[in-house]
Design a protein around this motif. Sequence first.
Motif, PDB file in Angstrom:
ATOM      1  N   ALA A  34      -0.192 -91.802 -31.556  1.00  0.00           N
ATOM      2  CA  ALA A  34       0.050 -92.149 -30.141  1.00  0.00           C
ATOM      3  C   ALA A  34       1.099 -93.433 -29.940  1.00  0.00           C
ATOM      4  CB  ALA A  34      -1.322 -92.528 -29.460  1.00  0.00           C
ATOM      5  N   ALA A  35       1.080 -94.167 -31.090  1.00  0.00           N
ATOM      6  CA  ALA A  35       2.053 -95.465 -31.078  1.00  0.00           C
ATOM      7  C   ALA A  35       3.426 -94.820 -31.264  1.00  0.00           C
ATOM      8  CB  ALA A  35       1.830 -96.265 -32.242  1.00  0.00           C
ATOM      9  N   VAL A  36       3.559 -93.748 -31.998  1.00  0.00           N
ATOM     10  CA  VAL A  36       4.911 -93.180 -32.297  1.00  0.00           C
ATOM     11  C   VAL A  36       5.367 -92.397 -31.098  1.00  0.00           C
ATOM     12  CG1 VAL A  36       6.352 -91.350 -33.552  1.00  0.00           C
ATOM     13  CG2 VAL A  36       4.826 -93.009 -34.693  1.00  0.00           C
ATOM     14  N   TYR A  37       4.491 -91.647 -30.270  1.00  0.00           N
ATOM     15  CA  TYR A  37       4.664 -91.113 -29.133  1.00  0.00           C
ATOM     16  C   TYR A  37       5.426 -92.157 -28.021  1.00  0.00           C
ATOM     17  CZ  TYR A  37       4.550 -88.263 -24.750  1.00  0.00           C
ATOM     18  OH  TYR A  37       4.805 -87.777 -23.710  1.00  0.00           O
ATOM     19  N   ALA A  38       4.384 -93.391 -28.004  1.00  0.00           N
ATOM     20  CA  ALA A  38       4.831 -94.326 -26.998  1.00  0.00           C
ATOM     21  C   ALA A  38       6.238 -94.740 -27.323  1.00  0.00           C
ATOM     22  CB  ALA A  38       3.695 -95.592 -27.126  1.00  0.00           C
ATOM     23  N   GLY A  39       6.416 -95.145 -28.706  1.00  0.00           N
ATOM     24  CA  GLY A  39       7.962 -95.550 -29.202  1.00  0.00           C
ATOM     25  C   GLY A  39       8.995 -94.556 -28.582  1.00  0.00           C
ATOM     26  N   LEU A  40       8.705 -93.289 -28.866  1.00  0.00           N
ATOM     27  CA  LEU A  40       9.740 -92.568 -28.225  1.00  0.00           C
ATOM     28  C   LEU A  40      10.034 -92.576 -26.764  1.00  0.00           C
ATOM     29  CD1 LEU A  40       8.498 -89.136 -30.182  1.00  0.00           C
ATOM     30  CD2 LEU A  40      10.517 -90.568 -30.716  1.00  0.00           C
ATOM     31  N   LYS A  47      17.039 -94.345 -31.030  1.00  0.00           N
ATOM     32  CA  LYS A  47      18.389 -94.619 -31.414  1.00  0.00           C
ATOM     33  C   LYS A  47      18.295 -95.077 -32.672  1.00  0.00           C
ATOM     34  CE  LYS A  47      22.511 -97.197 -30.686  1.00  0.00           C
ATOM     35  NZ  LYS A  47      23.117 -98.470 -30.039  1.00  0.00           N
ATOM     36  N   TYR A  48      17.358 -96.001 -33.186  1.00  0.00           N
ATOM     37  CA  TYR A  48      17.180 -96.461 -34.547  1.00  0.00           C
ATOM     38  C   TYR A  48      16.348 -95.711 -35.412  1.00  0.00           C
ATOM     39  CZ  TYR A  48      20.145-100.203 -32.378  1.00  0.00           C
ATOM     40  OH  TYR A  48      20.915-100.859 -31.716  1.00  0.00           O
ATOM     41  N   THR A  49      15.507 -94.704 -35.123  1.00  0.00           N
ATOM     42  CA  THR A  49      14.814 -94.082 -35.943  1.00  0.00           C
ATOM     43  C   THR A  49      15.099 -93.094 -36.143  1.00  0.00           C
ATOM     44  OG1 THR A  49      13.244 -93.914 -34.196  1.00  0.00           O
ATOM     45  CG2 THR A  49      12.757 -95.775 -35.658  1.00  0.00           C
ATOM     46  N   ASN A  50      15.070 -91.774 -37.098  1.00  0.00           N
ATOM     47  CA  ASN A  50      15.243 -90.696 -37.326  1.00  0.00           C
ATOM     48  C   ASN A  50      14.074 -89.941 -37.381  1.00  0.00           C
ATOM     49  OD1 ASN A  50      14.646 -91.123 -39.733  1.00  0.00           O
ATOM     50  ND2 ASN A  50      16.392 -90.806 -40.822  1.00  0.00           N
ATOM     51  N   TRP A  51      14.089 -88.446 -37.495  1.00  0.00           N
ATOM     52  CA  TRP A  51      12.717 -87.859 -37.529  1.00  0.00           C
ATOM     53  C   TRP A  51      12.101 -88.087 -38.731  1.00  0.00           C
ATOM     54  CZ3 TRP A  51      11.607 -84.037 -41.283  1.00  0.00           C
ATOM     55  CH2 TRP A  51      12.503 -83.930 -41.965  1.00  0.00           C
TER      56      TRP A  51
END
Length: 138
Positions: A34-40, A47-51
């Motif tokens: 959920a935190a990664v989804y919120a970060g998306l 922009k600063y993270t890849n998959w």
Amino acid sequence: MASLTPKHRSDEVTSSAMQEGLTNGAMVLFPSMAAVYAGLQNPSFRKYTNWQSRTALAIMPALFVFALTSEQKMVHRMEEVATETEHAIKSVEWADRHHRRNSVPSADEQQKREELRELYRRSILNSNVRVVEGDELT
């Protein structure tokens, strides 16, 4: 059916540790996802993270919690198994000491033992076996 074989106890400890690790790992996996989804939702995060990094951010906390809790559970259960085994051994030793201390043979039983010992001694002496006195053969 309960068994006291070391293999069964090892399997029991392993499955208990696995269950504990999976439960706690799942409890951490969903909030981290959920935190990664919120970060998306944030353009600079995308922009600063890849998959790969986003996948690692979602999965690594759950893997860490799985490893930590399953290892702690396994150590705890192995200590419990060791304590139970030690207790069983000491209980048998105590019962044996208690039985020996409280079971003084009667005069009749003592006489029977002496007769049996003498009968055994005579059978050995009457056989063709050579009996050597002492503790050592020289």
